[in-house]
Design an enzyme around this catalytic site. Structure first.
Site, short mmCIF file in Angstrom:
data_model
loop_
_atom_site.label_atom_id
_atom_site.label_comp_id
_atom_site.label_asym_id
_atom_site.label_seq_id
_atom_site.Cartn_x
_atom_site.Cartn_y
_atom_site.Cartn_z
CG HIS A 98 -1.72 -0.99 1.64
ND1 HIS A 98 -1.29 -2.12 2.26
CD2 HIS A 98 -3.07 -1.11 1.53
CE1 HIS A 98 -2.33 -2.91 2.50
NE2 HIS A 98 -3.42 -2.33 2.06
CG ASP A 101 1.87 -0.92 3.40
OD1 ASP A 101 1.13 -0.59 4.34
OD2 ASP A 101 1.54 -1.70 2.48
CD GLU A 229 -7.92 -8.31 -0.04
OE1 GLU A 229 -6.98 -7.87 -0.72
OE2 GLU A 229 -7.82 -8.56 1.18
CG HIS A 268 -11.13 -10.83 3.66
ND1 HIS A 268 -10.80 -9.85 2.74
CD2 HIS A 268 -10.32 -10.61 4.72
CE1 HIS A 268 -9.84 -9.08 3.25
NE2 HIS A 268 -9.54 -9.53 4.44
C1 XLS Z 1 -7.56 -6.38 5.09
C2 XLS Z 1 -7.14 -6.67 3.75
C3 XLS Z 1 -5.97 -5.85 3.24
C4 XLS Z 1 -5.92 -5.92 1.76
C5 XLS Z 1 -5.14 -4.83 1.10
O1 XLS Z 1 -8.26 -7.12 5.74
O2 XLS Z 1 -6.86 -8.04 3.65
O3 XLS Z 1 -4.78 -6.27 3.83
O4 XLS Z 1 -5.39 -7.14 1.34
O5 XLS Z 1 -5.64 -3.58 1.38
NI NI Z 2 -6.00 -8.98 2.05
NI NI Z 3 -7.72 -9.17 5.35
#
Ligand code: XLS
Ligand code: NI
Ligand code: NI
Length: 430
Positions: A98, A101, A229, A268
């Site tokens: 990111h 980061d 995602e 997730h």
């Molecule tokens: C958070 C997400 C994050 C994404 C990228 O739960 O997994 O790490 O992968 O923003």
């Molecule tokens: Ni992630």
């Molecule tokens: Ni995650």
């Protein structure tokens, strides 16, 4: 050159190694179904968990001491030095980041952009000197307080604008570094209470935002894949990108189903009440499978614990779906996984990745053997074989079907689903 990983040798493949810093199963060059393991798995290290995360939890702050913690560009470069040193030890082909980061937060958008340019130039030099490639870049639109009520879905149009401008810079940076994908995870794209939320308006904003992302990426000639995602909750109570099926509905709504694919994370899927393989199979069925974030969630905590994978049978079922989806094209296996907060030592970071890569290698090999063995797919095909002769039912109508059922005396005879027998077959492989 830092001395952070001093005394640790590059990790090599040695199936009989006595130490815990060798690959026992991940042999990059070993052929699995005719393809090198490295090219199947396409491992990536996540910058955030490995280098930016301080080891906090809701009850306590930083546990890790890293010489690069701090808010200066000098420290950001030190962090990059250490990151590329770890990459050299692991030898994995990719990494992900990111914006937040890799550079400290600036005073405003212009300073953020300048810092992002500077640090990505620095990283680009290291990549040219033999570092790994960039699997994906992304913008952190969830940590800073300006995003507390959302980025694209914020009630304040200025936040929408700031977020859009920031994503532009992150797509630019991803393209500059040759990134093969660009990821959007909508950490704050959701709501806490309907009492203050115009759900329809926020959804429209998110859709327009995504359209602009796709348009911009194409306009500048970014030929990587745009990935969403999904995640059902955490940090917000209700997130708009709940799971694959929900996101697909959203993509359809905005005409983006041919433009955007999925980056699926094991943790997730668990939070959404699914298995990882369910989400992978759904994405495959909808033609939107892209990439994975490989971690594991604690099944009791109800929180995205982001642990390194340790469960070979689970991982095998995930790669079984991935192989059946045709494997990765631009996607890969990103370790969106972090150490436990007591794992203080530099060597813990190495060992965590080594173990995770071995677990994935074993899972991949088991999945390939399941496919090559063929029993499971043969059983699945047999279960649906009756349709071969009756496919025209799907283009018929209720009246004609009723007449046919009567005329042919169709009277279904239930057949075993054979679940236990199939589980027994699976367990022979894992
Ligand atoms: C958070 C997400 C994050 C994404 C990228 O739960 O997994 O790490 O992968 O923003
Ligand atoms: Ni992630
Ligand atoms: Ni995650």
């Amino acid at each position: 050159m830092t001395d952070f990983f001093a005394g640790i040798d590059p990790v090599t493949f040695d199936p009989n190694a006595a130490d815990d810093l060798s690959y026992r199963h991940y042999d990059a060059d070993e052929l699995v179904m005719g393809k090198r393991m490295e090219d199947h798995l396409r491992f990536a290290v996540a910058w955030w968990h490995s280098f930016a995360w301080p080891g906090g939890d809701p009850f306590g702050g930083q546990t890790f001491e890293r010489p690069w913690f701090g808010e200066t560009m000098e420290l950001a470069k030190l962090k990059a030095d250490a990151a590329f040193e770890m990459f050299a030890l692991l030898g994995q082909p990719y990494y992900c980041f990111h914006d937040a980061d890799i550079r400290p937060e600036g005073a405003d958008f212009a300073e953020n952009t300048a810092r992002l340019d500077e640090i990505t130039d620095y990283m680009g030099q290291k990549m040219e000197a033999g570092g790994p490639k960039l699997l994906w870049g992304t913008a952190n639109l969830f940590s800073h307080r300006r995003y507390m009520a959302g980025a694209a879905t914020n009630p304040d149009p200025d936040v929408f604008a700031f977020a859009a401008a920031t994503v532009k810079t992150c797509i630019d940076a991803t393209k500059k570094l040759g990134g093969e994908n660009y990821v959007l995870w909508g950490g704050r794209e959701g709501y806490e209470t309907l009492l203050n939320t115009d759900l329809a308006k926020e959804r429209e904003q998110a859709g327009r935002f995504l359209c602009m992302v796709v348009d911009y990426a194409r306009k500048i000639g970014f030929d990587g894949t745009i990935l969403i995602e999904p995640k059902p909750q955490e940090p917000t109570k209700h997130q708009y990108d709940y799971d694959v099926a929900t996101v697909y509905g959203f993509l359809k709504d905005f005409g983006l189903e041919g433009e955007v694919k999925m980056n699926l994370e094991q943790g997730h899927a668990i939070l959404a009440g699914h298995s990882f393989e369910h989400e992978l199979a759904m994405a495959r069925a909808l033609g939107i499978f892209g990439s994975i974030d490989m971690n594991r969630n604690d099944y009791q905590s109800g929180w995205d614990t982001d642990q390194f994978p340790d469960n070979v049978p689970e991982v095998a079922r995930a790669y079984y779906e991935i192989l059946q989806a045709g494997g990765f094209t631009t996607g890969g296996t990103n370790f969106d996984a972090k150490l436990r907060r007591q794992s203080l030592d530099p060597v813990d970071l190495i060992a965590a990745h080594v173990g995770a890569m071995d677990v994935c290698a074993r899972g991949l090999k088991a999945a390939a053997a399941m496919i090559e063995g063929g029993e499971l797919e043969a059983a699945r095909a047999k279960r649906y074989a009756g349709w071969d002769a009756k496919a025209d039912l799907l283009t018929s109508d209720l009246g004609a079907i009723a007449a046919r059922v009567e005329k042919e005396g169709i009277n279904p005879r239930p057949a075993s689903g054979r679940q236990e027998r199939l589980e027994n077959i699976l367990n022979r492989y894992v």
